[in-house]
Enzyme design. Sequence first.
Site, PDB file in Angstrom:
ATOM      1  N   ALA A   1      66.721  11.100-108.717  1.00  0.00           N
ATOM      2  CA  ALA A   1      66.174  11.737-107.524  1.00  0.00           C
ATOM      3  C   ALA A   1      67.220  12.739-107.047  1.00  0.00           C
ATOM      4  CB  ALA A   1      65.892  10.698-106.454  1.00  0.00           C
TER       5      ALA A   1
ATOM      6  N   GLY B   1      71.519  11.456 -98.597  1.00  0.00           N
ATOM      7  CA  GLY B   1      71.142  10.813 -99.855  1.00  0.00           C
ATOM      8  C   GLY B   1      69.698  10.392 -99.869  1.00  0.00           C
ATOM      9  N   ASN B   2      69.351   9.605-100.840  1.00  0.00           N
ATOM     10  CA  ASN B   2      67.979   9.095-100.931  1.00  0.00           C
ATOM     11  C   ASN B   2      67.998   7.665-101.439  1.00  0.00           C
ATOM     12  OD1 ASN B   2      67.625   9.082-103.975  1.00  0.00           O
ATOM     13  ND2 ASN B   2      68.235  11.217-103.603  1.00  0.00           N
ATOM     14  N   ARG B   3      66.824   7.039-101.493  1.00  0.00           N
ATOM     15  CA  ARG B   3      66.766   5.596-101.741  1.00  0.00           C
ATOM     16  C   ARG B   3      66.661   5.217-103.214  1.00  0.00           C
ATOM     17  NH1 ARG B   3      62.009   3.477 -98.606  1.00  0.00           N
ATOM     18  NH2 ARG B   3      62.691   1.514 -99.489  1.00  0.00           N
ATOM     19  N   SER B   4      66.837   6.163-104.122  1.00  0.00           N
ATOM     20  CA  SER B   4      66.703   5.815-105.538  1.00  0.00           C
ATOM     21  C   SER B   4      67.836   4.873-105.963  1.00  0.00           C
ATOM     22  CB  SER B   4      66.741   7.093-106.381  1.00  0.00           C
ATOM     23  OG  SER B   4      66.678   6.752-107.729  1.00  0.00           O
TER      24      SER B   4
END
Length: 398
Positions: free
Chosen positions: A274, A207-210
């Site tokens: 994102a 995943g990502n930090r958005s």
Amino acid sequence: MTVVVGMTGGIAAYKAVNVIRGLVLEGHDVHVVATESALRFVGLPTLEAISRNRVHTDLYEGVAEVRHVAIGQSADVIVIAPATANTIAKLSAGLADDLLGNTVLASTAPLVIAPAMHTEMWLNPATVANIATLRDRGVVIVGPASGQLTGSDSGPGRMEEPDVIVDAVVRAADRFAAPRSGDLAGRRVLVTAGGTREPLDPVRYLGNRSSGRQGVALAVAALARGAEVTLLAANLEVAEPQGVTVVHVGSALELSEAATEHAQSADVVIMAAAVADYRPAVSVDAKIKKESAGDRLTLELVENPDILAGLSAHRREGQVIVGFAAETESDDAARLEIGRTKLARKGCDYLVLNRVSWTEGFGSDSNTIIVLAAGGAVVAEAAGSKMSVANNILDVLV
Ligand code: CTP
């Protein structure tokens, strides 16, 4: 406008005097509600001289004029600076055991708070949860900044500088007082927000930090301006807005499918989500086990479809498509160039460019952006709360 400044008991109260002064110098009518502890740090005469109004502290004063309600009702905006950990906890619980608590509860005005405390208190899970609650309720949190604290220690917890707080107060009030109502009436706006998660197995994902804050702010702002809004929500860390159609998606492929479907009827598509560029080539049905993987694990990833490029290539006549680019490049000119190249590659009408790093951009309530138009011209620059930035972006689209 009428600004109520709540002052609570922290050493940063001495700096908050300049918040009052800044607001007065900008021509606002400033009324200070100070807690008893605040007055241990700053004297009442100072606050009265600087605010040019009587200062209120006591819940049981002015009962005949129902002051505990009247102050809050008269406010166009309320700012609490400094906001101690204790005050933040009280606000989060909705307590009204003093004049400031009553004032806040009795008001429908936007609330801005400038936390100030030691790093340990700011990072304490209790404070973190209270801040999240307030943020979800729409409270604007300014700071805290990171730097030298009262003792010899330093870290996040320092109250934000007075001019930054004054700016946030004015923006919060503007947003509330003058929603550009109606300039998107009859338009259908599709917003994607959050970050995709690419499943590795039933337990893990890439995943990502958005957090989805900027995308949600865009959806809320578009709704307030009269648009019919659909939000494709990918794993939001913030509350879903009321009044917009929310479609939940998890992975990039799910987002791609939903975006393709909903873009067909949209006048404006804003790709704030994102999106993972790659997904695991295989997602297995059983948990990946250390026993079989050993001390090194190699993941094979395959490319996801570029949703924005696909939508841009197939856009309907008159449809406006907006992309986002969060870049880590610290040099402004180089970042702008990356943005221009990306805009051309994606083929969208506008690209909203911002800078991110380990500490910037994600999860915060504020943002600093540049909007590029097709061809590469800078058509807007904005800094401030994600809500005010959302309105600046929509101004360009309108
Ligand atoms: N985007 C998309 N589909 C993807 C990847 C990105 O629609 N598979 C969209 C994002 O929603 C965003 C824009 O494209 O609006 C830019 O995303 P970004 O990740 O910066 O672009 P990439 O093409 O992945 O470029 P980079 O190599 O810098 O990651």
